[in-house]
Design an enzyme around this catalytic site. Sequence first.
Site, short mmCIF file in Angstrom:
data_model
loop_
_atom_site.label_atom_id
_atom_site.label_comp_id
_atom_site.label_asym_id
_atom_site.label_seq_id
_atom_site.Cartn_x
_atom_site.Cartn_y
_atom_site.Cartn_z
N CYS A 41 2.82 7.34 -37.85
CA CYS A 41 1.22 7.79 -38.37
C CYS A 41 0.05 7.29 -38.52
O CYS A 41 -1.48 7.41 -38.36
CB CYS A 41 1.25 7.53 -40.03
SG CYS A 41 2.43 6.28 -40.55
N CYS A 43 0.67 -1.23 0.01
CA CYS A 43 0.31 -0.11 0.18
C CYS A 43 0.76 1.47 -0.38
O CYS A 43 1.11 1.43 0.22
CB CYS A 43 -0.89 -0.10 1.47
SG CYS A 43 -1.79 1.26 1.15
#
Length: 499
Positions: free
Chosen positions: A480, A241
């Site tokens: 592209c 955590c």
Amino acid sequence: MKNSANNQPQADQTKVKHLNIYEEASRCLLCLDAPCTKACPTGDPARAIRAIRFDNHKPALRWVKDCSDADLELAEQACIHYNWPIRIKEIVHAIHPDDVDDSNYPSLAITFCGIPCENPFFLASSAVCTNYEMVANAFEAGWGGVFYKTICMQEIKEVSPRFDAMHNNATHGDFYGFRNMEQLSENPVEMDFDILRRLKENYPTKVVVASIMGQTEDEWVALAKMAEKAGCDAVELNFSCPQMKHKGMGSDVGQSPELVREFTACVKQSVSIPVIPKMTPNITHIAEPAMACLEAGADAISAINTIKSVTMDTNADVAGQRCVSGYSGRAVRPIALRHVLELAQMPQKTEISGIGGIEMWRDALEFIQLGCRNVQVCTAVMQYGYRIIDDLLLGLQRYLAKRGLTSLDALVGEALPLFANPDHLNRETIIYPKFDHERCVGCGRCSVSCSDGGHQAIVFDHATRRPRLVGNKCVGCHLCRLVCPTGAIGISKRVPRKA
């Protein structure tokens, strides 16, 4: 009720060249008790759109197969979208019939640490599983198991607000990254273990895992024994955590191979159920603490917990203050996969429970193909609810059927042989982008990106608004293709690279 003719943008009142059903479905608000379905006499268009949204577009037809155009128009008129109605009729007409026989989908049953699982989809230890009713609802919906929200001996008081999210521009509801400052269960320890006991009693075929976090060896052992006594199938050790306020707890522990070895060993010696340490990604080499856990007897590894992060939205301030906290959501999936890959490539093999940015069934598939035997989901449930299990199961079952596979085991780790060191990759061949001028709308985005971020290999004809590839400049990087907003750029065959 909105009138679709009056609320559609001008572009929709002319001929549309190509409808991207995923783009249109992504506009859907995913309503509770959806008005479109209530207005449709013969089908469930809301469920069909949700299937498309979660990457099951061909099976989506099953929920609208008997709908007439008039039925779909009624559904569209009932849409409550704040801009203009979802083009339900056009979406349905754009879907091709499913090419996979759905009469005999294979089972998704799999074992994890020797525990039979109905399917590989589990709730991750988090806000999505904090009480009996929540987990019971998830089990009823079809989830295979739960890693219950982490239980500890310390008093937990959460802050407000505790969440923040990363959106595209000013969009709402759909976020790609999620930050949380939530810690562990706020329930009394005895209450949580009673909840786990009742869940296992009432849902014996579901897998119930207690996630625990101690501050000392005695606390780790005590919590693990309580989990075993409650009838849990396994215990997860939360070493990860990122926002624990108590010293000696959370991801600081997970960064120390010595500490995780020590705590894993003491838990392993105290219980007979499987022990599963949960790793932190806030480390350079995740395999180091993971190997220490395995040396101490761990039965499997969970990875990853959230990534330490900072967001700057003032609306997420806590009384004018901020702190470093955990980042999750689909934006972290590639990072999670990298850590899972490193765990799967360790010399000492282990079973892995994969966590990090899983939203679609294909996301889960990626973790499974890298060696995970189950996956844990949190942020996507917080966004869309337990109902996403429908499409997680459907998509993975259909994928197995399409490949002619009868068991999920066949997918576990199958992609691992594809990974190589960078110096071993093929550098003697090239794949050129392939332009589909029927789908190209002439926006010029490919030319801009290639000019400013690539190799100046695309010439844009301003008169015809068409791009043209300059082959002797193209290096096959595919920037592209990635920036094309209409999907008009694909790939050609791999060919030898010219000198």
